[in-house]
Design a protein around this motif. Structure first.
Motif, PDB file in Angstrom:
ATOM      1  N   HIS A  60      29.925  26.683  14.006  1.00  0.00           N
ATOM      2  CA  HIS A  60      30.433  27.613  12.995  1.00  0.00           C
ATOM      3  C   HIS A  60      30.367  26.947  11.631  1.00  0.00           C
ATOM      4  N   ASP A  64      34.167  21.174   8.356  1.00  0.00           N
ATOM      5  CA  ASP A  64      34.261  20.023   9.264  1.00  0.00           C
ATOM      6  C   ASP A  64      33.251  20.096  10.412  1.00  0.00           C
ATOM      7  N   HIS A  65      32.437  21.172  10.437  1.00  0.00           N
ATOM      8  CA  HIS A  65      31.383  21.305  11.449  1.00  0.00           C
ATOM      9  C   HIS A  65      30.006  21.504  10.813  1.00  0.00           C
ATOM     10  N   ASP A 167      35.566  25.385  18.000  1.00  0.00           N
ATOM     11  CA  ASP A 167      36.971  25.641  17.643  1.00  0.00           C
ATOM     12  C   ASP A 167      37.298  27.064  18.084  1.00  0.00           C
ATOM     13  N   HIS A 220      38.765  17.062  18.732  1.00  0.00           N
ATOM     14  CA  HIS A 220      39.320  17.860  17.623  1.00  0.00           C
ATOM     15  C   HIS A 220      40.856  17.904  17.711  1.00  0.00           C
TER      16      HIS A 220
HETATM   17 ZN   LIG Z   1      37.077  22.178  13.218  1.00  0.00          ZN
END
Ligand SMILES: [Zn+2]
Ligand SMILES: [Zn+2]
Length: 245
Positions: A60, A64-65, A167, A220
């Motif tokens: 996504h 942070d990804h 996530d 995570h």
């Molecule tokens: Zn994340």
């Protein structure tokens, strides 16, 4: 096959960990799963040969990804002197998200010519995609309303089967994506507290029998989860950890 946790942190550096990035390699496989904002630093710290990576698979578009993509692409252009083609694949909307993240990071960079071929592939959910010697099945998960879509992945490579939740809060889609996986990497954001749009360790445990992975590694994790490791009976990722798959 091996998988290295280049970064296994959450968005805000809990535990001093790097953002999400996993490096999957085998005889004919070399891909990244996610490339968070700090991932180029983490790749360099681990001495990973970036030009050998032929695919970056994105779950996504949260920073942070996905926020490491501009650094990876421009490093490839100017420093690692990449000539090999690179594919970035992710949810529908990837092409626009790529332009946005490049322009936000370095204005004009989304339109600059490259010395290597860059392909952007938008993956329809629940359809098998084959490329770079791996089969990828994506499914939509539940991580927000406006900034998605959000994917979990089921990856088959060299007769091994790896699943990653991305996530998400709990959704039964995770059963289909992770069932009987040789390795399931699962978000375990909090220990038991219900955090909207994220998966807690407790919620995962309640459903784990239905998924039945051969191996589970938690990732995570926020400070709450990291602080309760004595109560956690499953493997937890650390930055740099290498596991055989
Ligand atoms: Zn994340
Ligand atoms: Zn996210």
């Amino acid at each position: 096959m091996q998988l290295q946790f280049v970064g296994c942190g959450d968005a805000f550096g809990s535990g001093g960990r790097f953002n999400t990035c996993f490096h999957l390699t085998g005889a004919r496989t070399n891909c990244l799963i996610d490339c968070g904002a700090t991932s180029l630093v983490a790749l360099k710290r681990l001495g990973i040969e970036r030009n050998a990576i032929d695919l970056i698979l994105i779950t996504h578009f949260h920073a942070d990804h996905f926020g490491g993509v501009p650094f990876f692409v421009l490093d490839a252009q100017f420093f690692s002197k990449r000539s090999q083609p690179l594919t970035i694949a992710g949810p529908i909307g990837l092409k626009q998200a790529y332009a946005n993240v490049m322009e936000t990071a370095f204005a004009g960079s989304s339109r600059a010519s490259r010395k290597f071929e860059l392909s952007l592939v938008e993956l329809a959910p629940d359809k098998l995609w084959h490329a770079h010697n791996i089969d990828v099945l994506s499914t939509r998960v539940r991580h927000g309303e406006v900034d998605g879509p959000f994917h979990a992945y089921r990856i088959t490579a060299e007769k091994r089967f790896i699943a990653y939740t991305g996530d998400t809060e709990w959704t039964d889609a995770l059963i289909g994506i992770g069932r009987d996986a040789d390795l399931l990497i699962a978000e375990s954001y909090s220990f038991e507290k219900k955090v909207p749009l994220h998966l807690s360790y407790r919620s995962l445990l309640e459903q784990l029998a239905a998924i039945n992975p051969k191996r589970l590694i938690l990732t995570h994790m926020n400070d709450d989860m990291l602080g309760r490791t004595i109560e956690v009976t499953h493997e937890r990722a650390t930055d740099g950890l290498i596991v055989a798959v």
